[in-house]
Design a protein around this motif. Structure first.
Motif, PDB file in Angstrom:
ATOM      1  N   PRO A   1      49.070  27.846  75.050  1.00  0.00           N
ATOM      2  CA  PRO A   1      49.510  27.200  76.300  1.00  0.00           C
ATOM      3  C   PRO A   1      48.724  25.934  76.643  1.00  0.00           C
ATOM      4  CG  PRO A   1      49.350  29.567  76.604  1.00  0.00           C
ATOM      5  CD  PRO A   1      48.781  29.272  75.248  1.00  0.00           C
ATOM      6  N   GLU A   2      47.431  25.900  76.296  1.00  0.00           N
ATOM      7  CA  GLU A   2      46.628  24.716  76.649  1.00  0.00           C
ATOM      8  C   GLU A   2      46.992  23.492  75.820  1.00  0.00           C
ATOM      9  OE1 GLU A   2      44.105  26.882  73.514  1.00  0.00           O
ATOM     10  OE2 GLU A   2      45.447  27.422  75.179  1.00  0.00           O
ATOM     11  N   LYS A   3      47.775  23.701  74.750  1.00  0.00           N
ATOM     12  CA  LYS A   3      48.199  22.577  73.906  1.00  0.00           C
ATOM     13  C   LYS A   3      49.533  21.993  74.380  1.00  0.00           C
ATOM     14  CE  LYS A   3      45.340  23.700  70.039  1.00  0.00           C
ATOM     15  NZ  LYS A   3      44.354  24.440  70.774  1.00  0.00           N
ATOM     16  N   ILE A   4      50.093  22.560  75.435  1.00  0.00           N
ATOM     17  CA  ILE A   4      51.378  22.093  75.983  1.00  0.00           C
ATOM     18  C   ILE A   4      51.133  21.448  77.339  1.00  0.00           C
ATOM     19  CG2 ILE A   4      53.661  22.811  76.790  1.00  0.00           C
ATOM     20  CD1 ILE A   4      53.561  25.110  74.815  1.00  0.00           C
ATOM     21  N   SER A   5      51.624  20.203  77.498  1.00  0.00           N
ATOM     22  CA  SER A   5      51.479  19.527  78.796  1.00  0.00           C
ATOM     23  C   SER A   5      52.790  19.648  79.574  1.00  0.00           C
ATOM     24  CB  SER A   5      51.099  18.058  78.602  1.00  0.00           C
ATOM     25  OG  SER A   5      52.110  17.370  77.910  1.00  0.00           O
ATOM     26  N   ILE A   6      52.683  19.542  80.887  1.00  0.00           N
ATOM     27  CA  ILE A   6      53.839  19.720  81.765  1.00  0.00           C
ATOM     28  C   ILE A   6      53.890  18.566  82.764  1.00  0.00           C
ATOM     29  CG2 ILE A   6      52.461  21.284  83.225  1.00  0.00           C
ATOM     30  CD1 ILE A   6      55.105  22.731  83.924  1.00  0.00           C
ATOM     31  N   THR A   7      55.078  17.969  82.923  1.00  0.00           N
ATOM     32  CA  THR A   7      55.260  16.852  83.854  1.00  0.00           C
ATOM     33  C   THR A   7      56.627  16.970  84.517  1.00  0.00           C
ATOM     34  OG1 THR A   7      56.177  15.481  82.080  1.00  0.00           O
ATOM     35  CG2 THR A   7      53.816  15.236  82.544  1.00  0.00           C
ATOM     36  N   LYS A   8      56.759  16.282  85.654  1.00  0.00           N
ATOM     37  CA  LYS A   8      58.068  16.225  86.309  1.00  0.00           C
ATOM     38  C   LYS A   8      58.959  15.181  85.651  1.00  0.00           C
ATOM     39  CE  LYS A   8      57.452  17.953  90.996  1.00  0.00           C
ATOM     40  NZ  LYS A   8      57.556  17.605  92.432  1.00  0.00           N
ATOM     41  N   GLU A   9      58.319  14.127  85.137  1.00  0.00           N
ATOM     42  CA  GLU A   9      59.075  13.044  84.525  1.00  0.00           C
ATOM     43  C   GLU A   9      59.246  13.297  83.034  1.00  0.00           C
ATOM     44  OE1 GLU A   9      56.009  12.419  86.060  1.00  0.00           O
ATOM     45  OE2 GLU A   9      57.003  12.303  88.019  1.00  0.00           O
ATOM     46  N   LYS A  10      60.346  12.798  82.490  1.00  0.00           N
ATOM     47  CA  LYS A  10      60.573  12.927  81.061  1.00  0.00           C
ATOM     48  C   LYS A  10      59.575  12.052  80.305  1.00  0.00           C
ATOM     49  CE  LYS A  10      64.043  12.501  77.428  1.00  0.00           C
ATOM     50  NZ  LYS A  10      65.443  12.197  77.082  1.00  0.00           N
ATOM     51  N   PRO A  11      58.844  12.611  79.322  1.00  0.00           N
ATOM     52  CA  PRO A  11      57.885  11.806  78.564  1.00  0.00           C
ATOM     53  C   PRO A  11      58.610  10.701  77.788  1.00  0.00           C
ATOM     54  CG  PRO A  11      57.618  14.167  78.105  1.00  0.00           C
ATOM     55  CD  PRO A  11      58.891  14.009  78.846  1.00  0.00           C
ATOM     56  N   GLU A  12      58.029   9.495  77.831  1.00  0.00           N
ATOM     57  CA  GLU A  12      58.660   8.368  77.137  1.00  0.00           C
ATOM     58  C   GLU A  12      58.554   8.529  75.620  1.00  0.00           C
ATOM     59  OE1 GLU A  12      57.354   4.596  78.481  1.00  0.00           O
ATOM     60  OE2 GLU A  12      57.810   4.996  80.599  1.00  0.00           O
ATOM     61  N   GLU A  13      57.364   8.908  75.167  1.00  0.00           N
ATOM     62  CA  GLU A  13      57.166   9.118  73.736  1.00  0.00           C
ATOM     63  C   GLU A  13      56.574  10.505  73.521  1.00  0.00           C
ATOM     64  OE1 GLU A  13      54.928   6.118  71.817  1.00  0.00           O
ATOM     65  OE2 GLU A  13      56.101   4.464  72.635  1.00  0.00           O
ATOM     66  N   ALA A  14      57.315  11.325  72.820  1.00  0.00           N
ATOM     67  CA  ALA A  14      56.828  12.675  72.548  1.00  0.00           C
ATOM     68  C   ALA A  14      57.488  13.190  71.281  1.00  0.00           C
ATOM     69  CB  ALA A  14      57.140  13.608  73.717  1.00  0.00           C
ATOM     70  N   GLU A  15      56.662  13.797  70.426  1.00  0.00           N
ATOM     71  CA  GLU A  15      57.225  14.385  69.201  1.00  0.00           C
ATOM     72  C   GLU A  15      58.109  15.583  69.533  1.00  0.00           C
ATOM     73  OE1 GLU A  15      54.048  13.503  65.698  1.00  0.00           O
ATOM     74  OE2 GLU A  15      53.307  14.736  67.353  1.00  0.00           O
ATOM     75  N   ASN A  16      57.700  16.318  70.560  1.00  0.00           N
ATOM     76  CA  ASN A  16      58.491  17.466  71.007  1.00  0.00           C
ATOM     77  C   ASN A  16      58.520  17.487  72.528  1.00  0.00           C
ATOM     78  OD1 ASN A  16      58.919  18.855  68.348  1.00  0.00           O
ATOM     79  ND2 ASN A  16      56.692  18.930  68.389  1.00  0.00           N
ATOM     80  N   ALA A  17      59.701  17.460  73.111  1.00  0.00           N
ATOM     81  CA  ALA A  17      59.842  17.508  74.567  1.00  0.00           C
ATOM     82  C   ALA A  17      61.079  18.332  74.917  1.00  0.00           C
ATOM     83  CB  ALA A  17      59.957  16.109  75.148  1.00  0.00           C
ATOM     84  N   VAL A  18      60.896  19.281  75.837  1.00  0.00           N
ATOM     85  CA  VAL A  18      61.992  20.168  76.228  1.00  0.00           C
ATOM     86  C   VAL A  18      61.991  20.279  77.753  1.00  0.00           C
ATOM     87  CG1 VAL A  18      63.049  22.434  75.939  1.00  0.00           C
ATOM     88  CG2 VAL A  18      61.629  21.504  74.114  1.00  0.00           C
TER      89      VAL A  18
END
Length: 382
Positions: free
Chosen positions: A304-321
């Motif tokens: 879990p500590e390797k996963i970040s969480i945001t309200k906005e969609k990440p501009e650059e991300a290898e994996n974003a859900v």
């Protein structure tokens, strides 16, 4: 195959990596049966001098049986156990250079702290001056010099634990076995005592083998950890190696908190794979030194500590859900967000609470994005 661990034990003390180093303890194809029940199943393991070795696993996995065979309280059905190169199958418990410390401490209530520690030395008929010197040395080691004349009921639980440890070490065993030694202590005292145990083990140079079902305890004290299940050792590695490079879903799930995403692998370049994992979901990108064939089932383990969480969609991300916050666990130093994905899977993302919490930025039912790097997880075949 997982990359080698780079935690501190690897750098400072790693006899298991030296092919010329002879193990202190060697289990060779050991099987232990109770009637038709197989408690230990064809187990092979080496433990080295000065190691603080942890046997970790759920109740009934065979870890205490292993310890009892080392102590001489149980016989081996098949295979051999060697201590310092000697097969100890026919050596009675009282003649082995092994001592055992039990969870209950088993102190003599009618004897003083001094006499409890001196008990084994007196049985060996040592001269009084040598007994006095050795007991004084042990009392100093466990910082109980002022309590020598008290009885066990006159000192605290943590102090009784240290008396039991001093008594176990008084005869200078090559090997000390600790069976859930801190189980009777409250959490804060247990954490403090873990570091005391490590200091004492390092000071004496005695090899310690500890049996525990407490993963945090094993990860704190041990040079290496053996994770067990149903009489077999699933993985042996340093704490960092076990946590960062588990060899199976069982180990990843048993050690710490983890998200497991199951899917099928597809090559995406050298040591890179796409994981197809959900209907209408973009494939996940992951790295693995272990080869996977196209279409092979795989399991991505991500802490879990390797996963970040945001309200906005990440501009650059290898994996974003994208998902929705289902639950929040506030643990003081950490907050764990349980995020429900469109397919119903729950993913845990963890953030450190580095500032005082005045108002939560992300709360229940919020739509959020979770993201992680391709190297954040471990791709497992089973």
């Amino acid at each position: 195959m997982a990359k080698p661990s780079t935690d501190t034990w690897d750098k400072e003390f790693s006899p298991w990596n030296d092919p010329d180093e002879k193990p202190l303890i060697r289990f060779k194809n050991v099987t232990k049966k109770f009637g038709d029940f197989v408690a230990i199943d064809d187990l092979t393991l080496d433990i080295y001098t000065r190691e603080f070795f942890a046997l970790l696993g759920p109740s009934g996995c065979g870890k205490t049986t292993m310890m009892r065979m080392l102590a001489g309280f149980e016989s081996v059905t098949e295979g051999t156990i060697e201590l310092a190169g000697q097969n100890i199958a026919d050596v009675p418990p009282n003649q082995r250079a092994v001592n055992m410390m039990f969870q209950s401490y088993a102190l003599f209530p009618h004897l003083s702290i001094y006499d409890n520690i001196a008990f084994g030395l007196k049985r060996d008929k040592l001269p009084k001056d040598k007994i006095d010197a050795r007991v004084a040395e042990m009392l100093k080691l466990v910082r109980l010099e002022k309590f020598a004349r008290r009885k066990p009921h006159q000192i605290s639980g943590g102090q009784r634990q240290r008396v039991a440890l001093a008594r176990s070490l008084a005869k200078g065993p090559k090997l000390l076995l600790l069976d859930e030694p801190l189980g009777a202590l409250d959490k804060k005292l247990r954490q403090d005592t873990q570091f005391e145990l490590m200091d004492i083990q390092e000071t004496t140079g005695t090899t310690f083998v500890i049996v525990t079902h407490d993963q945090e305890e094993a990860m704190t004290v041990a040079s290496r950890v053996a994770v067990m299940d149903e009489g077999r050792i699933i993985q042996v590695a340093t704490p960092g190696g076990i946590y960062e490079g588990p060899n199976s879903v069982y180990v990843a799930d048993f050690i710490g908190d983890v998200n497991i995403i199951t899917g099928t692998a597809k090559a995406a370049g050298e040591s890179k794979y796409y994981v197809d994992w959900g209907v209408n979901q973009a494939p996940i990108l992951a790295t693995s030194e272990r080869p996977f064939s196209d279409g092979q089932e795989c399991h991505l383990a991500i802490r879990p500590e390797k996963i970040s969480i945001t309200k906005e969609k990440p501009e650059e991300a290898e994996n974003a859900v994208q998902g929705k916050v289902l639950d929040i666990a506030y643990l003081g130093n950490l907050s764990t967000y349980h995020v429900e994905l469109p397919g119903g899977q729950i993913i845990k993302a963890q953030t450190a609470n580095t500032r005082r919490l005045s108002r939560r930025n992300i709360t229940w039912e919020d739509p959020v994005w979770i993201r992680w790097n391709a190297t954040a997880g471990v791709l497992l075949a089973e």
